[in-house]
Design an enzyme around this catalytic site. Sequence first.
Site, PDB file in Angstrom:
ATOM      1  NE  ARG A 194      26.537 -13.069  11.131  1.00 46.78           N
ATOM      2  CZ  ARG A 194      27.284 -11.787  11.084  1.00 46.78           C
ATOM      3  NH1 ARG A 194      28.302 -11.916  12.291  1.00 46.78           N
ATOM      4  NH2 ARG A 194      27.246 -11.005  10.467  1.00 46.78           N
ATOM      5  CB  VAL A 237      31.327  -6.674  19.392  1.00 47.70           C
ATOM      6  CG1 VAL A 237      31.107  -8.135  19.286  1.00 47.70           C
ATOM      7  CG2 VAL A 237      30.518  -5.968  20.566  1.00 47.70           C
ATOM      8  CB  VAL A 238      34.952 -10.059  21.834  1.00 42.84           C
ATOM      9  CG1 VAL A 238      35.954 -10.634  22.804  1.00 42.84           C
ATOM     10  CG2 VAL A 238      33.863 -10.898  21.682  1.00 42.84           C
ATOM     11  N   GLY A 240      21.427  -2.477  21.036  1.00 47.28           N
ATOM     12  CA  GLY A 240      21.812  -3.445  21.399  1.00 47.28           C
ATOM     13  C   GLY A 240      21.329  -4.824  21.615  1.00 47.28           C
ATOM     14  CG  ASN A 252      30.437 -12.949  15.064  1.00 47.87           C
ATOM     15  OD1 ASN A 252      29.401 -13.304  14.135  1.00 47.87           O
ATOM     16  ND2 ASN A 252      30.696 -11.615  15.113  1.00 47.87           N
ATOM     17  CE1 TYR A 298      36.057 -10.661   5.511  1.00 49.44           C
ATOM     18  CE2 TYR A 298      33.846 -11.094   6.105  1.00 49.44           C
ATOM     19  CZ  TYR A 298      35.045 -11.631   6.043  1.00 49.44           C
ATOM     20  OH  TYR A 298      35.470 -12.506   6.888  1.00 49.44           O
ATOM     21  CE  LYS A 327      36.429 -14.001   3.675  1.00 52.92           C
ATOM     22  NZ  LYS A 327      37.540 -14.845   3.878  1.00 52.92           N
TER      23      LYS A 327
HETATM   24  N1  UDP Z   1      29.255  -3.790  18.124  1.00 54.58           N
HETATM   25  C1  UDP Z   1      28.854  -2.788  18.902  1.00 54.58           C
HETATM   26  N2  UDP Z   1      29.906  -1.829  19.535  1.00 54.58           N
HETATM   27  C2  UDP Z   1      31.299  -2.056  19.028  1.00 54.58           C
HETATM   28  C3  UDP Z   1      31.377  -2.853  17.920  1.00 54.58           C
HETATM   29  C4  UDP Z   1      30.612  -3.584  17.368  1.00 54.58           C
HETATM   30  O1  UDP Z   1      27.977  -2.591  19.310  1.00 54.58           O
HETATM   31  O2  UDP Z   1      32.098  -1.101  19.344  1.00 54.58           O
HETATM   32  C5  UDP Z   1      28.335  -4.489  17.259  1.00 54.58           C
HETATM   33  C6  UDP Z   1      27.981  -4.445  15.960  1.00 54.58           C
HETATM   34  O3  UDP Z   1      27.145  -3.190  15.493  1.00 54.58           O
HETATM   35  C7  UDP Z   1      27.333  -5.749  15.653  1.00 54.58           C
HETATM   36  C8  UDP Z   1      28.038  -6.650  16.671  1.00 54.58           C
HETATM   37  O4  UDP Z   1      28.456  -5.729  17.676  1.00 54.58           O
HETATM   38  O5  UDP Z   1      25.943  -5.711  15.923  1.00 54.58           O
HETATM   39  C9  UDP Z   1      29.039  -7.445  15.874  1.00 54.58           C
HETATM   40  O6  UDP Z   1      30.156  -6.720  15.433  1.00 54.58           O
HETATM   41  P1  UDP Z   1      31.589  -7.026  14.858  1.00 54.58           P
HETATM   42  O7  UDP Z   1      32.023  -5.824  14.133  1.00 54.58           O
HETATM   43  O8  UDP Z   1      32.230  -7.763  16.030  1.00 54.58           O
HETATM   44  O9  UDP Z   1      30.894  -8.245  14.014  1.00 54.58           O
HETATM   45  P2  UDP Z   1      30.208  -8.562  12.871  1.00 54.58           P
HETATM   46  O10 UDP Z   1      29.046  -7.395  12.548  1.00 54.58           O
HETATM   47  O11 UDP Z   1      30.861  -8.583  11.489  1.00 54.58           O
HETATM   48  O12 UDP Z   1      29.548  -9.857  13.280  1.00 54.58           O
END
Ligand code: UDP
Length: 326
Positions: free
Chosen positions: A279, A189-190, A209, A176, A147, A151
């Site tokens: 981020r 995550v959301v 977290g 995000n 990815y 990109k």
């Molecule tokens: N994350 C989490 N629990 C979940 C899904 C995601 O703690 O059930 C965390 C993940 O490890 C990351 C953050 O949430 O640090 C955002 O994850 P997401 O996949 O939404 O987006 P990205 O990592 O691509 O920014």
Amino acid sequence: MNRRNRVLVTGGAGFLGSHLCERLLAEDCEVLCVDNYFTGSRDNVTAMLSNPRFEDVRHDITFPLYVEVDQIYNLGCPASPTHYQFDPVQTTKVNVHGAINMLGLAKRVRASILQASTSEVYGDSHVHPQTEDYWGNVNPTGPRACYDEGKRCAETLFFDYRRQHGMPIKIARIFNTYGPRMLVGDGRVVSTFVVHALRGEPLTVYGDGDQTRSFCYVDDMIDGLVKLMNTPHEVTGPINLGHTREITILELAGMIIRLTGSKSGIIHKELPKDDPRRRQPDVTKAKDVLGWAPSTPLETGIEQTIGFFDRLLNTEPISSRSSGDG
Ligand code: UDP
């Protein structure tokens, strides 16, 4: 005679794509929605099918497409780690071959073309908040590389088409984004936390977290994309689009438990490989060039999202709940 703008949206049946199609229809455009439905969903476009200015085509952009349009929004690519890592070779292909095909089309029909790029081009960033001039820290061989590097290569292609052919290109680096029409099973995550909270299941926080993200509501993101597309020829970006409020994943979990009124607890799971620590976008450029800044507070957007998932979980049979994203 003035004729309507004909706009192609790749990934038009996905999360962002379908919101964008709706917005373009509201602005009186003719919209050609292209999707291969790997992660897009029919439900996202059903309400638009009766509009005579909306056309829906099942097509995989790794193959050439021959249509006549004035503008192209290139959004076609699975966006959640779960989905883009499912078939990583195809993820690179859709980013690279897809970009080449859409740039070739834009060149032939002299269309403006906007690339939905991503904050992932910054990787596990050493610069905070991330500014557009930072070149990034991406692992080229890790599980996110299909990815991230896909990109990044697409951005290269956009700029090379610009340099070689003088084309009107625009690159948005999307941070995000969340809102209605995210998918139940997409792992982001959301959506994951909201669904867990509504079902009374524990929220799965990866690692301790304290990694951070900055979450932008979908309507704000669509505003930014449309504004960028309609800038003069000399504006190319890349331009960061995202919310500037930085929040830890643990805080987000707490907020979602509170706003749903759920009795769910929190459990910790292993942090995925190459998960970025922090981020947050610097959106100075978006403010200066586009006059854009997100206006939806996180709590308000999360409440909208909770409302969406609450209706979905209460009205749909379990068998049809989990599909892709966009
Ligand atoms: N994350 C989490 N629990 C979940 C899904 C995601 O703690 O059930 C965390 C993940 O490890 C990351 C953050 O949430 O640090 C955002 O994850 P997401 O996949 O939404 O987006 P990205 O990592 O691509 O920014």
